[in-house]
Design an enzyme around this catalytic site. Structure first.
Site, mmCIF file in Angstrom:
data_model
loop_
_atom_site.group_PDB
_atom_site.id
_atom_site.type_symbol
_atom_site.label_atom_id
_atom_site.label_comp_id
_atom_site.label_asym_id
_atom_site.label_seq_id
_atom_site.Cartn_x
_atom_site.Cartn_y
_atom_site.Cartn_z
ATOM 1 N NE ARG A 172 -3.969 -1.538 -0.374
ATOM 2 C CZ ARG A 172 -4.769 -1.742 -1.169
ATOM 3 N NH1 ARG A 172 -4.765 -0.909 -1.989
ATOM 4 N NH2 ARG A 172 -5.690 -2.666 -1.230
ATOM 5 C CG HIS A 200 11.633 -2.576 -6.260
ATOM 6 N ND1 HIS A 200 10.164 -2.711 -6.233
ATOM 7 C CD2 HIS A 200 12.113 -2.701 -7.397
ATOM 8 C CE1 HIS A 200 9.715 -2.900 -7.430
ATOM 9 N NE2 HIS A 200 11.014 -2.911 -8.262
ATOM 10 C CG ASP A 210 8.714 0.479 -5.872
ATOM 11 O OD1 ASP A 210 8.726 0.304 -4.733
ATOM 12 O OD2 ASP A 210 7.899 0.005 -6.698
ATOM 13 C CD GLU A 260 14.013 -9.161 -1.692
ATOM 14 O OE1 GLU A 260 13.287 -9.098 -0.805
ATOM 15 O OE2 GLU A 260 13.394 -9.297 -3.056
HETATM 16 C C1 GRF Z 1 10.423 -9.144 -1.396
HETATM 17 O O1 GRF Z 1 10.649 -9.681 -2.573
HETATM 18 C C2 GRF Z 1 10.360 -7.670 -1.331
HETATM 19 O O2 GRF Z 1 11.326 -7.234 -2.321
HETATM 20 C C3 GRF Z 1 9.277 -7.111 -1.800
HETATM 21 O O3 GRF Z 1 8.505 -7.776 -1.017
HETATM 22 C C4 GRF Z 1 8.824 -9.321 -0.955
HETATM 23 C C5 GRF Z 1 8.921 -9.926 0.346
HETATM 24 O O4 GRF Z 1 7.531 -10.003 0.816
HETATM 25 N N1 GRF Z 1 9.027 -5.634 -1.220
HETATM 26 P P1 GRF Z 1 7.175 -11.290 1.749
HETATM 27 O O5 GRF Z 1 7.958 -11.116 2.790
HETATM 28 O O6 GRF Z 1 7.223 -12.491 0.838
HETATM 29 O O7 GRF Z 1 5.671 -11.073 2.101
#
Ligand code: GRF
Length: 227
Positions: A111, A127, A169, A198
């Site tokens: 959101r 991201h 973003d 990540e």
């Molecule tokens: C990740 O790929 C991150 O880059 C993006 O949301 C994903 C993580 O979401 N913003 P979740 O932890 O799997 O719900």
């Protein structure tokens, strides 16, 4: 200049405290893989932090279960309950504020938040692509991002931690991790490689950003103490 000395003392104090206890609020919308990773690195002692609250924009998601399991306070704040992004954002900050985080960390939060002056520079997002050049913006999340990167013919992708501002973003990039795009990649295989990156990147970016912005951390703590 007593005011300046006071500020330096506060920054020094924030440095001491943030070395032992950076307080984070996590915003999510889904599976909570990023939350689980942050909890893992905090438990392992490689990120000196605690998560004081987790807010989800969706009810009954796995991310809330992970937070519950870790004994973290949770709240669900759905966008549909509010007339616009500003009202939604104000509701999120109102729930977050009593938990007094130094930083708000978005972890799969889908959101839009409007960033008021008191939170400027203290909200981070990750991201799953290379910003600013790669697939990003409203609607670019999950496998759509990886599909767009593959379709572009790029031979590299990655993840980007950035400061959240009032565009999707688009805020300043804090740190990036790069992974190769392989010839036989699918969105799922590329996504798995990016997410593995990540897991290293986000804790490192949070740690580095906080250490380099002790003035912001100190200012946030000063606001909370009414100083
Ligand atoms: C990740 O790929 C991150 O880059 C993006 O949301 C994903 C993580 O979401 N913003 P979740 O932890 O799997 O719900």
């Amino acid at each position: 200049m007593a005011g300046v000395v006071g500020t330096q003392q506060e920054i020094a104090s924030a440095a001491d405290e943030s070395a032992t206890s950076l307080t984070l609020a996590v915003l999510l919308s889904g599976t909570g893989r990023s939350l689980a990773n942050l909890l893992r690195v905090i438990d392992a002692g490689s990120l000196q932090a605690r998560i004081s609250v987790v807010i989800s924009s969706r009810p009954a998601v796995r991310g809330l279960e992970i937070a519950d399991g870790a004994g973290i306070a949770t709240a669900v704040i759905e966008r549909k309950g509010f007339p616009d992004d500003l009202a939604y954002s104000e509701a999120v900050y109102a729930v977050v504020a009593p938990y007094q985080p130094d930083l708000i960390v978005m972890a799969g939060f889908l959101r839009k938040l409007i960033v008021p002056p008191e939170w400027e520079g203290r909200i981070l997002n990750i991201h799953p692509a290379l910003l600013p050049e790669s697939a990003a913006g409203k609607g670019f999340y999950g496998e759509r991002v990886h599909a767009a990167v593959i379709a572009s013919g790029a031979d590299e992708s990655g993840a980007s931690v950035h400061v959240v501002d009032n565009e999707y973003d688009a805020g300043p990039v804090v740190m990036r991790a790069i992974v190769p795009v392989l010839p036989d990649d699918t969105p799922a295989s590329l996504g798995a490689r990016v997410f593995a990156a990540e897991c290293e990147l986000y804790p490192e970016a949070i740690r580095t950003y906080a250490a380099e912005h002790l003035d912001l951390i100190a200012a946030g703590r000063r606001q909370r103490s009414g100083g």
